[in-house]
Design an enzyme around this catalytic site. Structure first.
Site, mmCIF file in Angstrom:
data_model
loop_
_atom_site.group_PDB
_atom_site.id
_atom_site.type_symbol
_atom_site.label_atom_id
_atom_site.label_comp_id
_atom_site.label_asym_id
_atom_site.label_seq_id
_atom_site.Cartn_x
_atom_site.Cartn_y
_atom_site.Cartn_z
ATOM 1 N N GLY A 89 -0.567 -7.404 10.240
ATOM 2 C CA GLY A 89 -1.496 -6.829 11.188
ATOM 3 C C GLY A 89 -1.748 -5.360 10.858
ATOM 4 C CB ILE A 92 -6.107 1.268 5.341
ATOM 5 C CG1 ILE A 92 -5.795 1.363 3.839
ATOM 6 C CG2 ILE A 92 -6.511 2.620 5.914
ATOM 7 C CD1 ILE A 92 -7.011 1.550 2.965
ATOM 8 C CB ALA A 160 2.342 3.288 9.474
ATOM 9 C CG MET A 161 6.109 0.324 12.843
ATOM 10 S SD MET A 161 7.074 -0.038 14.315
ATOM 11 C CE MET A 161 8.399 1.158 14.086
ATOM 12 N N GLY A 173 6.755 -4.655 7.923
ATOM 13 C CA GLY A 173 7.621 -3.864 8.781
ATOM 14 C C GLY A 173 7.117 -2.466 9.037
ATOM 15 C CB ALA A 175 5.718 2.920 5.932
ATOM 16 C CB CYS A 191 -3.275 3.287 11.310
ATOM 17 S SG CYS A 191 -1.685 3.239 10.448
#
Length: 232
Positions: A89, A92, A160-161, A173, A175, A191
């Site tokens: 999901g 970017i 970010a996930m 997962g 970062a 994102c």
């Protein structure tokens, strides 16, 4: 419910190779679950927590917009970066050396079957880790991930996930920007959010961090929040 989790550190690994290895672990776990359901068996499913770093790469989630990558093929070559459209999901994001990437490959039937709670728990582990290093962090309403100064105009994203879940088995997962080169984020709309900055632990503290120390603290918080039994 199997609370044992095998911790693995893949080091610096090519993004495609890591993706393939995640898929293999996920598929093996799903196969066990399918066999249990079809044959009335009760074989325990494994769980893994993988930490790694990647060479420079941009990844676009299945709900993302390609125009949020601001580079063409020539620009990617100049930055020595690769680009993948992937099945998590989110929009970017960027991965690169100095960034701690975590891939929990968990059968959530061993923990709790709630993706919202899963993401919030991962966020909490990162928030607690940052606090241990003297960096106050929190959540930004409406967005997944971990943020700094989320309650004012200086809001900037530090972690970010993006996850995928198949039959309650997770992959992909988070970062966390530890010693990341933040210039690489200038080539994307991170994102899909075009009015917020990104941050790193190094930038906030003014010095490079020991990656092994960050890994150890984050692993400990993840294990505690999920009530895992970590095997090294």
């Amino acid at each position: 419910m199997n609370k044992n989790v095998k911790f693995v550190d893949w080091g610096l690994v090519d993004y495609q190779e890591a993706w393939d290895r995640q898929e293999l672990l996920l598929n093996e776990t799903v196969a066990i679950k399918t066999n249990n359901r079809n044959n009335g068996t009760a074989e325990q499913t494994p769980n893994f927590l993988v930490f790694c770093e990647h060479p420079h790469v941009y990844t676009l989630g299945k709900s993302g917009h390609p125009e949020n990558l601001l580079l063409d093929e020539e620009g990617l070559k100049e930055k020595q970066a690769t680009y993948y459209k992937i099945n998590r999901g989110g929009d970017i994001t960027y991965h690169g050396p100095g960034q701690l990437v975590g891939y929990p490959i968990l059968d959530l039937d061993n923990f709790f079957t709630d993706i919202h709670l899963y993401l919030r728990t991962l966020e909490e582990a990162v928030i607690l880790t940052l606090a241990d290093f003297g960096i106050p962090a929190g959540r930004y309403p409406g967005f997944t991930g971990v943020w700094l100064d989320a309650d004012n105009e200086k809001a900037r994203k530090i972690c970010a996930m993006g996850v995928r879940c198949s039959r309650w088995v997770t992959m992909h997962g988070f970062a966390l920007n530890v010693n990341s080169n933040l210039d690489y984020f200038k080539s994307i709309v991170p994102c899909g959010i075009d009015d917020k900055a990104v941050a790193s632990m190094e930038q906030e503290l003014g010095h490079e961090l020991n990656m092994s120390a960050v890994k150890e603290v984050l692993r400990r918080h993840i294990a505690a929040l999920f009530e895992m039994e970590i095997s090294l």
